[in-house]
Scaffold this motif. Structure first.
Motif, short mmCIF file in Angstrom:
data_model
loop_
_atom_site.label_atom_id
_atom_site.label_comp_id
_atom_site.label_asym_id
_atom_site.label_seq_id
_atom_site.Cartn_x
_atom_site.Cartn_y
_atom_site.Cartn_z
N SER A 99 0.84 -1.21 0.00
CA SER A 99 0.00 0.00 0.00
C SER A 99 0.87 1.26 0.00
N GLN A 102 2.01 1.79 -3.52
CA GLN A 102 0.94 2.27 -4.40
C GLN A 102 0.89 3.79 -4.38
N LYS A 103 1.15 4.38 -3.23
CA LYS A 103 1.14 5.84 -3.08
C LYS A 103 2.48 6.46 -3.47
#
Length: 165
Positions: A99, A102-103
């Motif tokens: 996650s 992803q950013k």
């Protein structure tokens, strides 16, 4: 008597400074101590490329990748003279590093790890000071020692890992 007493009585400005800082003297000492910086963790989208950068280009001593399923990561440690870098890569779909990447597509600093001499006392005191801990109990970290993470919103935007020294 002592130097501080002589300074307080002989220099009014020192007395003023001493008085303004006197509230620090009433803070009870902790049952635990913050130690040295253990490592800075960097999330990387390509673990082999990152290992190669530190080993082949920069000449550092670099460990093999180790899977830590409980944390959802692969870790690689880069030895520096006074501390380490921890390269993190996702292990599984629910990895917190997945996650993060992803950013932050190219990776980046994920957390810092600081050693403490008594992790249980640190957790108790920090909870009392309204610092959020991201797990109920310490987990065993990459070095085989108990670790906990402090909420970044309570630590000026930095995810802080505490590790039992």
């Amino acid at each position: 008597s002592g130097l501080l007493t002589r300074l307080q009585t002989s220099a009014p400005i020192m007395r003023t400074l001493s008085t303004s800082n006197s509230h620090y003297q009433s803070i009870p000492s902790s049952l635990w101590k913050l130690g040295r910086l253990n490592h800075v963790a960097i999330a990387v989208p390509d673990l082999e490329k990152a290992q190669s950068l530190y080993k082949d280009v920069l000449g550092a001593r670099v460990s093999e990748a180790v899977a830590l399923p409980e944390h959802g990561v692969y870790t690689v440690f880069v030895e520096l003279g006074n501390t380490k870098l921890e390269l993190l890569h996702p292990l599984g779909e629910k990895s917190p590093i997945a996650s993060f990447l992803q950013k932050n597509k190219t990776g980046g600093m994920h957390h810092i790890c600081i050693e403490v001499d008594d992790i249980k006392a640190a957790v108790t005191e920090l909870k009392g000071k309204k610092i959020r801990i991201l797990s109920e109990e310490p987990k065993i970290g990459a070095h085989g020692k108990p670790v906990i993470f402090l909420h970044p919103k309570d630590c000026h935007g930095v995810l802080v890992e505490l590790e039992q020294a």
